[in-house]
Design a protein around this motif. Structure first.
Motif, PDB file in Angstrom:
ATOM      1  N   PHE A 188       0.764  -1.233  -0.073  1.00 42.92           N
ATOM      2  CA  PHE A 188       0.092   0.123  -0.047  1.00 42.92           C
ATOM      3  C   PHE A 188       0.851   1.394   0.144  1.00 42.92           C
ATOM      4  O   PHE A 188       0.764   1.967  -1.010  1.00 42.92           O
ATOM      5  CB  PHE A 188      -0.990   0.097   1.095  1.00 42.92           C
ATOM      6  CG  PHE A 188      -1.515  -1.345   1.338  1.00 42.92           C
ATOM      7  CD1 PHE A 188      -2.249  -2.007   0.213  1.00 42.92           C
ATOM      8  CD2 PHE A 188      -1.334  -2.170   2.638  1.00 42.92           C
ATOM      9  CE1 PHE A 188      -2.935  -3.185   0.362  1.00 42.92           C
ATOM     10  CE2 PHE A 188      -2.339  -3.169   2.773  1.00 42.92           C
ATOM     11  CZ  PHE A 188      -2.859  -3.756   1.671  1.00 42.92           C
ATOM     12  N   ARG A 189       1.596   1.523   1.176  1.00 47.70           N
ATOM     13  CA  ARG A 189       2.363   2.728   0.986  1.00 47.70           C
ATOM     14  C   ARG A 189       3.959   2.132   1.514  1.00 47.70           C
ATOM     15  O   ARG A 189       4.285   1.535   0.817  1.00 47.70           O
ATOM     16  CB  ARG A 189       2.080   3.556   2.259  1.00 47.70           C
ATOM     17  CG  ARG A 189       0.701   4.318   1.944  1.00 47.70           C
ATOM     18  CD  ARG A 189       0.631   5.212   0.782  1.00 47.70           C
ATOM     19  NE  ARG A 189       1.128   6.507   1.152  1.00 47.70           N
ATOM     20  CZ  ARG A 189       1.391   7.476   0.234  1.00 47.70           C
ATOM     21  NH1 ARG A 189       0.828   7.390  -0.862  1.00 47.70           N
ATOM     22  NH2 ARG A 189       1.971   8.459   0.653  1.00 47.70           N
ATOM     23  N   GLY A 190       4.410   2.660   2.430  1.00 44.63           N
ATOM     24  CA  GLY A 190       6.066   2.105   2.767  1.00 44.63           C
ATOM     25  C   GLY A 190       6.055   0.854   3.975  1.00 44.63           C
ATOM     26  O   GLY A 190       4.736   0.356   4.060  1.00 44.63           O
ATOM     27  N   TYR A 201       9.936   6.833   9.803  1.00 41.88           N
ATOM     28  CA  TYR A 201       8.585   6.641   9.153  1.00 41.88           C
ATOM     29  C   TYR A 201       7.802   5.466   9.723  1.00 41.88           C
ATOM     30  O   TYR A 201       8.598   4.487  10.151  1.00 41.88           O
ATOM     31  CB  TYR A 201       8.935   6.171   7.696  1.00 41.88           C
ATOM     32  CG  TYR A 201       7.890   5.792   6.974  1.00 41.88           C
ATOM     33  CD1 TYR A 201       7.021   6.749   6.194  1.00 41.88           C
ATOM     34  CD2 TYR A 201       7.400   4.558   6.983  1.00 41.88           C
ATOM     35  CE1 TYR A 201       5.942   6.201   5.474  1.00 41.88           C
ATOM     36  CE2 TYR A 201       6.104   4.151   6.025  1.00 41.88           C
ATOM     37  CZ  TYR A 201       5.709   5.017   5.391  1.00 41.88           C
ATOM     38  OH  TYR A 201       4.560   4.772   4.650  1.00 41.88           O
ATOM     39  N   HIS A 202       6.467   5.414   9.957  1.00 48.26           N
ATOM     40  CA  HIS A 202       5.839   4.285  10.340  1.00 48.26           C
ATOM     41  C   HIS A 202       4.459   4.127   9.525  1.00 48.26           C
ATOM     42  O   HIS A 202       3.772   5.249   9.521  1.00 48.26           O
ATOM     43  CB  HIS A 202       5.398   4.624  12.045  1.00 48.26           C
ATOM     44  CG  HIS A 202       4.339   3.646  12.540  1.00 48.26           C
ATOM     45  ND1 HIS A 202       3.083   4.016  13.233  1.00 48.26           N
ATOM     46  CD2 HIS A 202       4.667   2.406  12.688  1.00 48.26           C
ATOM     47  CE1 HIS A 202       2.512   2.654  13.642  1.00 48.26           C
ATOM     48  NE2 HIS A 202       3.455   1.839  13.285  1.00 48.26           N
ATOM     49  N   CYS A 203       4.292   2.946   9.280  1.00 46.95           N
ATOM     50  CA  CYS A 203       3.106   2.654   8.558  1.00 46.95           C
ATOM     51  C   CYS A 203       2.053   1.356   9.161  1.00 46.95           C
ATOM     52  O   CYS A 203       2.847   0.504   9.324  1.00 46.95           O
ATOM     53  CB  CYS A 203       3.200   2.466   7.102  1.00 46.95           C
ATOM     54  SG  CYS A 203       1.803   2.163   6.150  1.00 46.95           S
ATOM     55  N   SER A 204       1.174   1.714   9.442  1.00 46.66           N
ATOM     56  CA  SER A 204       0.299   0.516   9.773  1.00 46.66           C
ATOM     57  C   SER A 204      -1.104   0.338   8.887  1.00 46.66           C
ATOM     58  O   SER A 204      -1.691   1.444   8.188  1.00 46.66           O
ATOM     59  CB  SER A 204      -0.068   0.555  11.294  1.00 46.66           C
ATOM     60  OG  SER A 204      -1.074   1.778  11.511  1.00 46.66           O
ATOM     61  N   SER A 205      -1.390  -0.929   8.608  1.00 42.10           N
ATOM     62  CA  SER A 205      -2.675  -0.954   7.869  1.00 42.10           C
ATOM     63  C   SER A 205      -3.405  -2.327   8.155  1.00 42.10           C
ATOM     64  O   SER A 205      -2.796  -3.364   8.852  1.00 42.10           O
ATOM     65  CB  SER A 205      -2.298  -1.169   6.462  1.00 42.10           C
ATOM     66  OG  SER A 205      -1.366  -2.332   6.170  1.00 42.10           O
ATOM     67  N   CYS A 206      -4.638  -2.535   7.856  1.00 44.08           N
ATOM     68  CA  CYS A 206      -5.161  -3.916   7.968  1.00 44.08           C
ATOM     69  C   CYS A 206      -6.088  -4.356   6.729  1.00 44.08           C
ATOM     70  O   CYS A 206      -6.462  -3.234   6.094  1.00 44.08           O
ATOM     71  CB  CYS A 206      -6.098  -3.704   9.388  1.00 44.08           C
ATOM     72  SG  CYS A 206      -7.425  -2.479   9.479  1.00 44.08           S
TER      73      CYS A 206
END
Length: 236
Positions: A188-190, A201-206
């Protein structure tokens, strides 16, 4: 207001990843005693360590603090057979497209699809990709993938995103570096976590490629300087 369950959640996620307190402390560059105090409820981490913990465990900060997360977190490899191979091909293309456009410092299209938009395009034999966004310090945009079929070019995936920069210390180059490290398991992103110097940088997704949502943040030291939310899924 949701109940804070940080201490119990920290123990749960640490044990799920078969990590000792010493191993977790080493990754965060803190003492084992600090981790022990977090897990006992005697103390709480600062925002930087909290964000790093969420990144290491691959969860949202809300999931870590409150135990609240969104459903549908299956990976892209949960299915099998011909359908899974089709998804894998689309993911491989999407990763290449992302790395060859904005994250790869590609030039913008001279004729954008909307007035005032910034467009980035990437094309291969079987697929076509466009990333288009409006704005600058405040921005909103969309990424989409089309599949070239025998008689038509058919949209198969889309993602909307919206974000803002919060301080002059924001570095576009650092964001592009992070986005260039996009993970095939969550394309999706990083990545969940990327650090360089004072930047984090922090990325979280579900969810999965078919239906998902998430958010990304950048900190400079302990100050949040950028944030972006995104969501999307398959197009049928």
């Amino acid at each position: 207001m949701p109940t804070i369950r940080f201490s119990a959640n920290l123990q749960k996620y640490r044990k799920l990843r078969h990590m000792s307190q010493e191993e977790l402390a080493e990754k965060l560059q803190v003492t084992r005693q600090a981790v022990a105090k977090w897990e006992s409820g005697a103390n709480y981490p600062d925002i930087l360590n909290l964000t790093m913990l969420a990144g290491l465990f691959g969860v949202t900060v809300d999931a870590l603090i409150y135990g609240i997360d969104c459903p549908g977190s299956g990976s892209l490899s949960d299915t099998g057979g011909e359908g899974d191979r089709g998804i894998r091909q689309a993911v491989d293309f999407l990763l290449r497209a992302k790395r060859q456009t904005y994250a790869g410092n590609a030039g913008e299209e001279k004729e954008p699809c909307r007035p005032g938009a910034h467009d980035f395009r990437y094309e291969e034999e079987d697929y076509f990709y466009i990333d288009t966004y409006l704005g600058g310090r405040l921005f909103t945009g969309e990424e989409a993938v089309w599949q070239k079929r025998e008689k038509a070019v058919v949209p198969i995936w889309s993602m909307n995103y919206s974000g803002r920069t919060l301080a002059d210390s924001f570095d576009t180059g650092f964001l592009k570096e992070a986005l260039g490290l996009v993970d095939e398991k969550k394309p999706f992103r990083g990545p969940a976590l990327y650090r360089k110097g004072e930047y984090l940088y922090h990325c979280s997704s579900c969810g999965s490629l078919e239906w998902y949502q998430g958010q990304e943040e950048i900190y400079y030291g302990t100050i949040k300087i950028y944030e972006c939310v995104f969501h999307g899924g398959a197009v049928a």
